[in-house]
Design a protein around this motif. Structure first.
Motif, PDB file in Angstrom:
ATOM      1  N   LYS A  38      31.164  31.340  18.011  1.00 36.59           N
ATOM      2  CA  LYS A  38      30.133  29.894  18.429  1.00 36.59           C
ATOM      3  C   LYS A  38      29.400  29.200  17.394  1.00 36.59           C
ATOM      4  O   LYS A  38      29.435  29.559  16.385  1.00 36.59           O
ATOM      5  N   LEU A  39      29.723  27.887  17.594  1.00 39.58           N
ATOM      6  CA  LEU A  39      29.914  26.993  16.574  1.00 39.58           C
ATOM      7  C   LEU A  39      28.844  25.598  17.688  1.00 39.58           C
ATOM      8  O   LEU A  39      28.483  25.402  18.367  1.00 39.58           O
ATOM      9  N   ASP A  40      27.553  25.363  15.861  1.00 38.35           N
ATOM     10  CA  ASP A  40      26.966  24.653  16.149  1.00 38.35           C
ATOM     11  C   ASP A  40      27.755  23.568  15.246  1.00 38.35           C
ATOM     12  O   ASP A  40      27.470  23.155  15.015  1.00 38.35           O
ATOM     13  N   LEU A  41      27.868  22.609  16.264  1.00 42.29           N
ATOM     14  CA  LEU A  41      28.726  21.461  15.607  1.00 42.29           C
ATOM     15  C   LEU A  41      28.227  20.163  16.160  1.00 42.29           C
ATOM     16  O   LEU A  41      26.825  19.563  16.682  1.00 42.29           O
ATOM     17  N   GLU A  42      28.428  19.075  14.668  1.00 41.20           N
ATOM     18  CA  GLU A  42      28.445  17.743  15.335  1.00 41.20           C
ATOM     19  C   GLU A  42      29.110  17.443  14.938  1.00 41.20           C
ATOM     20  O   GLU A  42      30.084  17.101  14.497  1.00 41.20           O
ATOM     21  N   PHE A  43      29.369  15.793  15.760  1.00 43.39           N
ATOM     22  CA  PHE A  43      30.409  14.610  16.034  1.00 43.39           C
ATOM     23  C   PHE A  43      29.844  12.832  15.762  1.00 43.39           C
ATOM     24  O   PHE A  43      29.318  13.002  15.737  1.00 43.39           O
ATOM     25  N   TRP A  44      30.936  12.923  14.362  1.00 38.34           N
ATOM     26  CA  TRP A  44      30.184  11.143  13.533  1.00 38.34           C
ATOM     27  C   TRP A  44      30.912  10.189  13.706  1.00 38.34           C
ATOM     28  O   TRP A  44      31.880  10.687  13.768  1.00 38.34           O
ATOM     29  N   LYS A  45      30.169   9.093  14.255  1.00 40.66           N
ATOM     30  CA  LYS A  45      31.045   7.926  14.620  1.00 40.66           C
ATOM     31  C   LYS A  45      31.980   7.337  13.288  1.00 40.66           C
ATOM     32  O   LYS A  45      32.935   6.308  13.474  1.00 40.66           O
ATOM     33  N   VAL A  46      31.486   7.729  12.045  1.00 40.53           N
ATOM     34  CA  VAL A  46      31.408   6.769  10.892  1.00 40.53           C
ATOM     35  C   VAL A  46      32.762   6.934  10.223  1.00 40.53           C
ATOM     36  O   VAL A  46      33.430   8.158  10.679  1.00 40.53           O
ATOM     37  N   GLY A  50      27.005   4.815  13.549  1.00 40.99           N
ATOM     38  CA  GLY A  50      25.523   6.444  12.674  1.00 40.99           C
ATOM     39  C   GLY A  50      25.167   7.033  14.092  1.00 40.99           C
ATOM     40  O   GLY A  50      24.653   7.589  13.455  1.00 40.99           O
ATOM     41  N   ASP A  51      25.829   6.905  15.251  1.00 45.74           N
ATOM     42  CA  ASP A  51      25.389   7.692  16.273  1.00 45.74           C
ATOM     43  C   ASP A  51      25.918   9.001  15.925  1.00 45.74           C
ATOM     44  O   ASP A  51      26.709   9.665  15.226  1.00 45.74           O
ATOM     45  N   VAL A  52      25.108  10.095  16.694  1.00 47.70           N
ATOM     46  CA  VAL A  52      25.622  11.225  16.220  1.00 47.70           C
ATOM     47  C   VAL A  52      25.788  12.572  17.602  1.00 47.70           C
ATOM     48  O   VAL A  52      24.209  12.165  18.229  1.00 47.70           O
ATOM     49  N   ILE A  53      26.536  13.100  17.987  1.00 43.54           N
ATOM     50  CA  ILE A  53      26.969  13.869  19.017  1.00 43.54           C
ATOM     51  C   ILE A  53      26.131  15.885  18.382  1.00 43.54           C
ATOM     52  O   ILE A  53      27.095  15.771  17.568  1.00 43.54           O
TER      53      ILE A  53
END
Length: 112
Positions: free
Chosen positions: A104-112, A46-49
């Motif tokens: 220009k990007l707003d990103l999220e990276f998920w471990k799921v 559930g970690d998010v970057i």
């Protein structure tokens, strides 16, 4: 100075911000005689970057395709830390004034 790498794509420069939020599943509950803690541990899946990054158009297309196809990729952050099998989520895509070949990007990276 290392640049952010997302799969085969590379950012134009370091991310403007970088935030790692662990999925820590513990909650404190107030009761009449004190507190109790409900603790289900750290759930790494559930970690998010999150970050904001500038990308040239060809590199942007790679990231866009990872998002569209839901492909999990390796992320290498600006410190050289590798994050394997991360899902890419584009939260916001903005053109850069006077530089039409950049996004220009707003990103999220998920471990799921």
């Amino acid at each position: 100075m290392m640049r952010l790498k997302i799969g085969d794509a590379e950012a134009f420069r370091r991310p403007e911000d970088w935030s790692y939020t662990p999925d820590d599943r513990q909650t404190k509950h107030e009761i009449i005689d004190g507190d109790i803690v409900e603790d289900y541990g750290h759930v790494a899946a559930g970690d998010v970057i999150t970050c904001t990054v500038l990308m040239q158009y060809q590199e942007y297309l790679k990231v866009y395709n990872y998002w569209e196809s839901r492909k999990k990729v390796k992320i290498v952050d600006h410190a050289g830390t590798e994050w394997g099998n991360m899902r890419v989520v584009i939260k916001k895509d903005t053109y850069v004034n006077y530089h039409e070949s950049y996004h220009k990007l707003d990103l999220e990276f998920w471990k799921v």
